[in-house]
Write a protein that holds these residues in place. Structure first.
Motif, PDB file in Angstrom:
ATOM      1  N   MET A   1      28.817   7.429  47.937  1.00  0.00           N
ATOM      2  CA  MET A   1      28.465   8.501  47.010  1.00  0.00           C
ATOM      3  C   MET A   1      27.066   9.012  47.292  1.00  0.00           C
ATOM      4  N   LEU A   2      26.904  10.342  47.285  1.00  0.00           N
ATOM      5  CA  LEU A   2      25.609  10.967  47.475  1.00  0.00           C
ATOM      6  C   LEU A   2      25.147  11.591  46.165  1.00  0.00           C
ATOM      7  N   ARG A   3      23.855  11.516  45.922  1.00  0.00           N
ATOM      8  CA  ARG A   3      23.246  12.212  44.790  1.00  0.00           C
ATOM      9  C   ARG A   3      22.698  13.531  45.339  1.00  0.00           C
ATOM     10  N   VAL A   4      23.195  14.636  44.795  1.00  0.00           N
ATOM     11  CA  VAL A   4      22.945  15.951  45.369  1.00  0.00           C
ATOM     12  C   VAL A   4      22.240  16.853  44.361  1.00  0.00           C
ATOM     13  N   VAL A   5      21.208  17.574  44.823  1.00  0.00           N
ATOM     14  CA  VAL A   5      20.650  18.696  44.071  1.00  0.00           C
ATOM     15  C   VAL A   5      21.127  19.966  44.758  1.00  0.00           C
ATOM     16  N   LEU A   6      21.739  20.859  43.986  1.00  0.00           N
ATOM     17  CA  LEU A   6      22.330  22.089  44.511  1.00  0.00           C
ATOM     18  C   LEU A   6      21.593  23.304  43.966  1.00  0.00           C
ATOM     19  N   ALA A   7      21.213  24.220  44.841  1.00  0.00           N
ATOM     20  CA  ALA A   7      20.560  25.466  44.433  1.00  0.00           C
ATOM     21  C   ALA A   7      21.339  26.646  44.996  1.00  0.00           C
ATOM     22  N   GLU A   8      21.940  27.432  44.103  1.00  0.00           N
ATOM     23  CA  GLU A   8      22.760  28.576  44.503  1.00  0.00           C
ATOM     24  C   GLU A   8      22.800  29.551  43.326  1.00  0.00           C
ATOM     25  N   ASP A   9      22.394  30.814  43.561  1.00  0.00           N
ATOM     26  CA  ASP A   9      22.318  31.760  42.447  1.00  0.00           C
ATOM     27  C   ASP A   9      23.676  32.343  42.073  1.00  0.00           C
ATOM     28  N   ALA A  10      24.642  32.347  42.989  1.00  0.00           N
ATOM     29  CA  ALA A  10      25.964  32.882  42.676  1.00  0.00           C
ATOM     30  C   ALA A  10      26.723  31.885  41.797  1.00  0.00           C
ATOM     31  N   VAL A  11      27.055  32.294  40.587  1.00  0.00           N
ATOM     32  CA  VAL A  11      27.620  31.378  39.592  1.00  0.00           C
ATOM     33  C   VAL A  11      28.924  30.754  40.073  1.00  0.00           C
ATOM     34  N   LEU A  12      29.824  31.566  40.612  1.00  0.00           N
ATOM     35  CA  LEU A  12      31.133  31.045  41.012  1.00  0.00           C
ATOM     36  C   LEU A  12      31.017  30.061  42.166  1.00  0.00           C
ATOM     37  N   LEU A  13      30.182  30.377  43.162  1.00  0.00           N
ATOM     38  CA  LEU A  13      30.017  29.469  44.290  1.00  0.00           C
ATOM     39  C   LEU A  13      29.352  28.179  43.828  1.00  0.00           C
ATOM     40  N   ARG A  14      28.360  28.295  42.962  1.00  0.00           N
ATOM     41  CA  ARG A  14      27.679  27.096  42.460  1.00  0.00           C
ATOM     42  C   ARG A  14      28.664  26.189  41.720  1.00  0.00           C
ATOM     43  N   ALA A  15      29.484  26.798  40.853  1.00  0.00           N
ATOM     44  CA  ALA A  15      30.464  26.005  40.103  1.00  0.00           C
ATOM     45  C   ALA A  15      31.504  25.393  41.036  1.00  0.00           C
ATOM     46  N   GLY A  16      31.911  26.155  42.055  1.00  0.00           N
ATOM     47  CA  GLY A  16      32.893  25.638  42.995  1.00  0.00           C
ATOM     48  C   GLY A  16      32.357  24.469  43.800  1.00  0.00           C
ATOM     49  N   LEU A  17      31.104  24.553  44.211  1.00  0.00           N
ATOM     50  CA  LEU A  17      30.494  23.448  44.960  1.00  0.00           C
ATOM     51  C   LEU A  17      30.347  22.203  44.091  1.00  0.00           C
ATOM     52  N   VAL A  18      29.955  22.401  42.846  1.00  0.00           N
ATOM     53  CA  VAL A  18      29.843  21.250  41.935  1.00  0.00           C
ATOM     54  C   VAL A  18      31.193  20.574  41.781  1.00  0.00           C
ATOM     55  N   GLU A  19      32.244  21.375  41.601  1.00  0.00           N
ATOM     56  CA  GLU A  19      33.592  20.814  41.451  1.00  0.00           C
ATOM     57  C   GLU A  19      34.029  20.077  42.713  1.00  0.00           C
ATOM     58  N   LEU A  20      33.788  20.688  43.877  1.00  0.00           N
ATOM     59  CA  LEU A  20      34.181  20.066  45.141  1.00  0.00           C
ATOM     60  C   LEU A  20      33.452  18.751  45.360  1.00  0.00           C
ATOM     61  N   LEU A  21      32.142  18.761  45.179  1.00  0.00           N
ATOM     62  CA  LEU A  21      31.352  17.553  45.420  1.00  0.00           C
ATOM     63  C   LEU A  21      31.721  16.445  44.437  1.00  0.00           C
ATOM     64  N   SER A  22      31.955  16.810  43.199  1.00  0.00           N
ATOM     65  CA  SER A  22      32.333  15.805  42.198  1.00  0.00           C
ATOM     66  C   SER A  22      33.698  15.224  42.513  1.00  0.00           C
ATOM     67  N   ARG A  23      34.602  16.058  42.997  1.00  0.00           N
ATOM     68  CA  ARG A  23      35.971  15.611  43.287  1.00  0.00           C
ATOM     69  C   ARG A  23      36.011  14.561  44.388  1.00  0.00           C
ATOM     70  N   VAL A  24      35.069  14.635  45.346  1.00  0.00           N
ATOM     71  CA  VAL A  24      35.069  13.667  46.446  1.00  0.00           C
ATOM     72  C   VAL A  24      34.145  12.484  46.170  1.00  0.00           C
ATOM     73  N   GLY A  25      33.595  12.430  44.961  1.00  0.00           N
ATOM     74  CA  GLY A  25      32.839  11.250  44.566  1.00  0.00           C
ATOM     75  C   GLY A  25      31.336  11.364  44.598  1.00  0.00           C
ATOM     76  N   HIS A  26      30.809  12.550  44.948  1.00  0.00           N
ATOM     77  CA  HIS A  26      29.363  12.730  44.938  1.00  0.00           C
ATOM     78  C   HIS A  26      28.892  13.107  43.534  1.00  0.00           C
ATOM     79  N   GLU A  27      27.634  12.822  43.247  1.00  0.00           N
ATOM     80  CA  GLU A  27      27.040  13.149  41.943  1.00  0.00           C
ATOM     81  C   GLU A  27      26.059  14.298  42.114  1.00  0.00           C
ATOM     82  N   VAL A  28      26.324  15.415  41.442  1.00  0.00           N
ATOM     83  CA  VAL A  28      25.402  16.548  41.450  1.00  0.00           C
ATOM     84  C   VAL A  28      24.419  16.336  40.300  1.00  0.00           C
ATOM     85  N   THR A  29      23.216  15.908  40.630  1.00  0.00           N
ATOM     86  CA  THR A  29      22.235  15.583  39.595  1.00  0.00           C
ATOM     87  C   THR A  29      21.622  16.835  38.979  1.00  0.00           C
ATOM     88  N   ALA A  30      21.646  17.954  39.705  1.00  0.00           N
ATOM     89  CA  ALA A  30      21.153  19.226  39.176  1.00  0.00           C
ATOM     90  C   ALA A  30      21.803  20.357  39.958  1.00  0.00           C
TER      91      ALA A  30
END
Length: 231
Positions: A1-30
């Motif tokens: 598992m990786l702890r990830v900080v994600l920075a993306e201004d496009a709302v849909l892409l940001r939400a999609g990345l959070v969902e993808l990363l969470s689904r494979v077991g990574h933790e999006v801390t911000a």
């Protein structure tokens, strides 16, 4: 598992990345929308890896890239994967030339690559593990456009292919599989590349230096006179 900080201004892409990363077991801390929030999130809670867009508010120029370089200066071993909408050699060059040549944990991918889920996740893992990853489309453009750095003209077509795969973070065994040649052949081509690009064997990680050798020629490619090559 990786702890990830994600920075993306496009709302849909940001939400999609959070969902993808969470689904494979990574933790999006911000998951933040601008460079200032990115800096605060990383400084407050050191993640295992940062994923950031190049262009973010307020000016939508290179705020994400500049912040990534500043964070790398403050947190020397912080892995950073930069996402871009553009094939822009200047952005890639600034990222990879912003620190010591043997300091890994850097990646530059086009946003289109996110849609290729397995490839994107593999790139993220390699960057988090200290590897170097450059989008193959960026490599292709940098290697073949007319303004390529002169030392590259010394390379044969096969040597350029090997260099392109090096830039994608592949080791000799993986390059051999991709090109359907022996590993010994890849070693020979790599040696020729290092020699033709005048790389000192004692000077850091030669594979990274080989990648930087052609990125140097593109530091001034993104000037006000013209936008980066759009996808």
């Amino acid at each position: 598992m990786l702890r990830v900080v994600l920075a993306e201004d496009a709302v849909l892409l940001r939400a999609g990345l959070v969902e993808l990363l969470s689904r494979v077991g990574h933790e999006v801390t911000a998951a933040v929308r601008d460079a200032a929030e990115l800096a605060r999130a990383v400084d407050a809670d050191r993640p295992d890896v940062v994923i950031t867009d190049v262009r973010m508010p307020p000016a939508f120029r290179d705020e994400g890239l500049r912040t990534a370089l500043e964070l790398r200066a403050r947190h020397r071993e912080l892995p950073v994967l930069v996402l871009s909408q553009y094939v822009a050699g200047a952005y890639a060059a600034r990222l990879f030339l912003g620190g010591p040549p043997d300091q890994g944990g850097l990646g530059y991918l086009l946003k289109d690559r996110v849609g290729e889920v397995a490839e994107f996740l593999d790139a993220l893992d390699r960057v988090a593990g200290g590897g170097t990853v450059i989008d193959p489309e960026v490599v292709r453009v940098l290697l073949w456009e007319q303004s390529a750095a002169k030392p590259l003209l010394r390379l044969t077509p096969r040597e350029r292919e090997v260099l392109a795969l090096m830039a994608q973070g592949l080791n000799n065994q993986a390059i051999a599989r991709r090109l359907t040649v022996t590993e010994a052949s890849v070693v020979k081509h790599s040696g020729n590349i290092f020699m033709k690009l005048d790389l000192d064997p004692a000077e850091g990680n030669r594979r990274v230096l080989a990648v930087l050798a052609y990125l140097r020629g593109h530091l001034d490619a993104d000037r006000p006179a013209g936008e980066p090559t759009a996808r």
